[in-house]
Motif scaffolding. Structure first.
Motif, short mmCIF file in Angstrom:
data_model
loop_
_atom_site.label_atom_id
_atom_site.label_comp_id
_atom_site.label_asym_id
_atom_site.label_seq_id
_atom_site.Cartn_x
_atom_site.Cartn_y
_atom_site.Cartn_z
N UNK A 27 0.87 -1.18 0.00
CA UNK A 27 0.00 0.00 0.00
C UNK A 27 0.91 1.23 0.00
N UNK A 28 0.97 1.91 -1.10
CA UNK A 28 1.89 3.05 -1.22
C UNK A 28 1.25 4.31 -0.67
N UNK A 29 2.09 5.17 -0.08
CA UNK A 29 1.63 6.48 0.36
C UNK A 29 2.74 7.49 0.13
N UNK A 30 2.39 8.75 -0.14
CA UNK A 30 3.40 9.76 -0.48
C UNK A 30 4.23 10.15 0.74
N UNK A 31 5.47 10.47 0.48
CA UNK A 31 6.38 10.86 1.56
C UNK A 31 7.33 11.92 1.05
N UNK A 32 7.50 12.98 1.85
CA UNK A 32 8.42 14.06 1.50
C UNK A 32 9.75 13.79 2.20
N UNK B 262 8.99 10.97 -2.44
CA UNK B 262 9.33 9.56 -2.57
C UNK B 262 8.06 8.76 -2.29
N UNK B 263 8.12 7.47 -2.58
CA UNK B 263 7.00 6.59 -2.29
C UNK B 263 7.37 5.70 -1.11
N UNK C 34 2.90 -2.79 4.18
CA UNK C 34 2.85 -4.12 3.58
C UNK C 34 1.72 -4.88 4.27
N UNK C 35 0.74 -5.33 3.47
CA UNK C 35 -0.50 -5.87 4.04
C UNK C 35 -0.77 -7.28 3.50
N UNK C 36 -0.86 -8.24 4.42
CA UNK C 36 -1.22 -9.61 4.06
C UNK C 36 -2.44 -10.04 4.85
#
Length: 696
Positions: A92-97, A295-296, A300-302
């Motif tokens: 699961x991607x989320x934005x990061x500065x 950056x991305x 991590x999801x299972x």
């Protein structure tokens, strides 16, 4: 292009993690060895401290995703490609500065001043002046400069550097730092962000801070160490060299140092030193154009679907954050260190335990409810990953019955385990006590260690003044016998844990003429908020439990290495958490959410005399107000009518743009006095009254 780059990095991470998983795949039931394997890889030099947004963290995410694949967990994230086809992914991607940098154009600084009665214009380069990383973008043309000492105003401290000065429409020149170089000083809260806020309130349009370092490049503010939780300053801000300050003030370095000391002491500010601009008449023009580096980052999801037709529609989340501090910098307690911060305990230990739980539950396939295993990114940066998840869940939050969080569970000492969140569900305390039993149902063989083990226990009993209790080894099993008054039956107390060489005084008790042994000496904490990912879930009214073995001298330092982990203790905790998850899973009744008692002020910072009971969001720095993740029950904020999700935009008559402004204003408030606080809620602005409480 970004998609291909991400795919390449993940393939790289899978390759790097293959050797680390080899042993585990060959011997899948050796739990303690698996824990060692996970911690060794995650805390290895190759992952370079797993700083969010950096390659090491991406590789760590890939490692966890690969493990989930091996365990045949269902990928938890749906993705839709350009053709509209949907697929599943563990990431699961989320934005990061990751930081800010000066754009190629739009950055200028011109200082005009008179030298020896002649006008001279200088264009300052990076050796003389730098915009700071928390400065907003702005443009100022031909603004006069006003010197204001340290740029501090405090009625409580009877200190006013702006007395009798008109600074409207002008740029402030001030010494960096404070009059007293001590973190315990009442001046400590007047940092650069606070000075910018004061200057803006006085009508200034910019701030120039005079470096305390002989070389500007050595100045910490000039080094662009980005902290995205702080937000932007109230005014465009520069740090300038001492040489530039001398030219601007028209004095020598010796006089500059003397002025610095005299201003701090608040003595006769003249002292034969001319700190006026009658000769230099400085005027400044500048442009600031900073761009954020993106950056991305990943959660991590299972998912392991439940087997019960009804209960599978409810979920239990088991989580741990995998990120750490990279090579130091923001958050590090090793000053100026650039070494790898390995983060074995923080939090490779929690991830290792989470992965072992995933393996065991996936192997058994007996869970009734759906189990969601999450390795969170961005925890060290302000709970970014967990905050993103609760706002973008892969499973409905109203169907999520509990969140179990493990953070720093690798340094078990004297069997002391902290369990937080006990007050977030009415069933938690009783459940924990049942699963941490007074006696075990199994007996163990003690082998060749029985004599040493016997003596260890006997010594512990003597320390507890239980001299009449006998320790015996019979048929290669260990028994404790306690004498019962009046010659009645002797009870055998069974020990089910390897305890050779340990003191048992914390866990042995005498009740009803029997001797009891508990696996853990539990330190219970009711609060659901705290400095880890469970806080994000409690803010959404989900019952939480938080497991933690305590801080230590290696916390947030390069020395937090894999060789210092108590793997036997980590295994013990993992088994304990497994029993708790099973108990929650098998109970048809979901845990009952309750509002927990607070264990702190909620403001998340030390040094305040008052408390409002707010839980600020540290997830991202903003410039339009401070978002609240939560409000503590029966706190001043709750009594004022403030709610979780509100955004504070003004407090005590001062503008609140971000956490930095909030912290500064909070430091000036007094217990028992009423203040006006303005919040945004659902697009509407509300004006409320709040009375701070004295900090306990």
């Amino acid at each position: 292009m970004k998609k291909y780059l991400i795919s390449f990095l993940l393939l790289l991470s899978f390759a790097l993690s293959a050797s680390a998983q080899k042993l585990q795949q060959q011997k899948p039931d050796i739990t303690e060895q698996n824990l060692r394997t996970h911690v060794a890889y995650l805390a290895s030099d190759g992952l370079e401290g797993r700083r969010t947004g950096e390659t090491g963290a991406t590789n760590a995410a890939g490692y966890v995703a690969n493990i989930f694949t091996n365990y045949k967990l269902t990928a938890g994230v749906s993705q839709t490609n350009e053709k509209g086809k949907t697929s599943k992914n563990y990431l699961q991607s989320f934005p990061f500065v990751t930081g800010v940098e000066a754009a190629q154009t739009g950055n200028e600084f011109k200082l005009s001043l008179k030298i020896s009665g002649k006008q001279e214009t200088t264009i300052e380069d990076s050796l003389s002046v730098k915009s700071v990383e928390f400065s907003p973008n702005a443009e100022v043309v031909n603004a006069p400069i006003v010197f204001v000492g340290y740029g501090i105003v405090s009625g409580e401290l009877k200190y006013d550097d702006y007395a009798d000065l008109d600074v409207k429409g002008k740029v402030i020149l001030a010494f960096d730092g404070t009059p007293e170089d001590s973190p315990q000083s009442p001046f400590a809260r007047f940092n650069a962000m606070a000075k910018a806020l004061i200057a803006k309130e006085k009508g200034a349009v910019g701030l120039l801070l005079i470096s305390r370092e002989a070389k500007l490049s050595d100045d910490r503010i000039a080094q662009f160490k980005y902290d995205q939780t702080l937000g932007e300053a109230a005014l465009p801000t520069f740090i300038i060299s001492r040489n530039t300050a001398q030219k601007t003030l028209g004095i020598t370095e010796k006089d500059l140092k003397t002025a610095e000391d005299v201003t701090a002491l608040k003595k006769d500010s003249a002292l034969n030193i001319k700190v006026s601009f009658r000769d230099t008449q400085p005027v400044v023009s500048f442009k600031i154009n900073l761009v954020k580096k993106q950056a991305v980052a990943y959660n991590v999801i299972g998912i392991l679907e439940g087997k019960d037709a009804q209960l599978k529609n409810e979920a239990i989340i088991i989580g741990a954050h995998y990120d750490h501090l990279g090579h130091g910098g923001q958050g590090s307690l090793a000053v100026n260190s650039t070494e790898i911060h390995h983060g074995a305990d923080d939090n490779a230990s929690g991830v290792a335990a989470m992965l072992e739980l995933a393996r065991q539950f996936a192997k058994e396939k007996n869970n009734k409810r759906t189990l969601i295993f999450i390795a969170f990114g961005g925890e060290e940066e302000g709970l970014l990953g967990s905050k993103f998840y609760v706002n973008n869940p892969v499973f409905p939050l109203d169907k999520t019955v509990a969140m179990i969080n493990m953070d720093m569970v690798g340094r078990l000492r004297d069997d002391k385990l902290t369990v937080g969140g006990i007050g977030t569900a009415s069933e938690w305390k009783n459940l924990i006590e049942i699963i941490n039993p007074k006696e075990e149902e199994k007996i163990i063989t003690v082998g060749e260690e029985n004599l040493k083990l016997k003596q260890t226990i006997q010594n512990a009993l003597i320390e507890k003044s239980l001299k009449n209790v006998q320790v015996e080894v019979k048929d290669n099993h260990l028994f404790l016998y306690g004498a019962v008054p009046k010659g009645k039956t002797i009870d055998a107390i069974i020990i089910s844990q390897k305890i050779s060489g340990k003191s048992l005084t914390n866990n042995i008790s005498e009740e009803n003429n029997r001797i009891y042994f508990k696996p853990f000496s539990l330190q219970l904490n009711e609060d659901g908020f705290g400095p880890s990912d469970h806080s994000s879930f409690y803010g959404k009214q989900i019952p939480v439990l938080f497991f933690f073995t305590g801080s230590h001298e290696d916390y947030h330092k390069p020395t937090d290495t894999a060789d210092k982990i108590n793997y036997e203790g980590l295994l013990k905790i993992e088994n304990f958490v497994s029993d708790i998850v099973k108990a929650v899973d098998e109970n048809p009744k979901r845990p009952t959410y309750t509002v927990a008692k607070s264990s702190g002020t909620g403001e998340g910072r030390r040094g305040f005399n008052v408390s409002l009971g707010t839980v600020p969001s540290y997830a991202e720095g903003t410039s339009d107000g401070l978002l609240l993740d939560g409000v503590r029950d029966d706190s001043p904020a709750a009594k004022a009518g403030i709610l979780a999700g509100d955004k504070i935009v003004k407090m005590a008559g001062r503008e609140i743009r971000n956490i930095s402004d909030y912290v500064f204003v909070l430091g000036e408030m007094k217990a028992g006095e009423e203040y006006e606080i303005i919040v945004l809620r659902g697009g509407q602005q509300l004006t409320l009254k709040i009375i701070p409480a004295a900090r306990r």
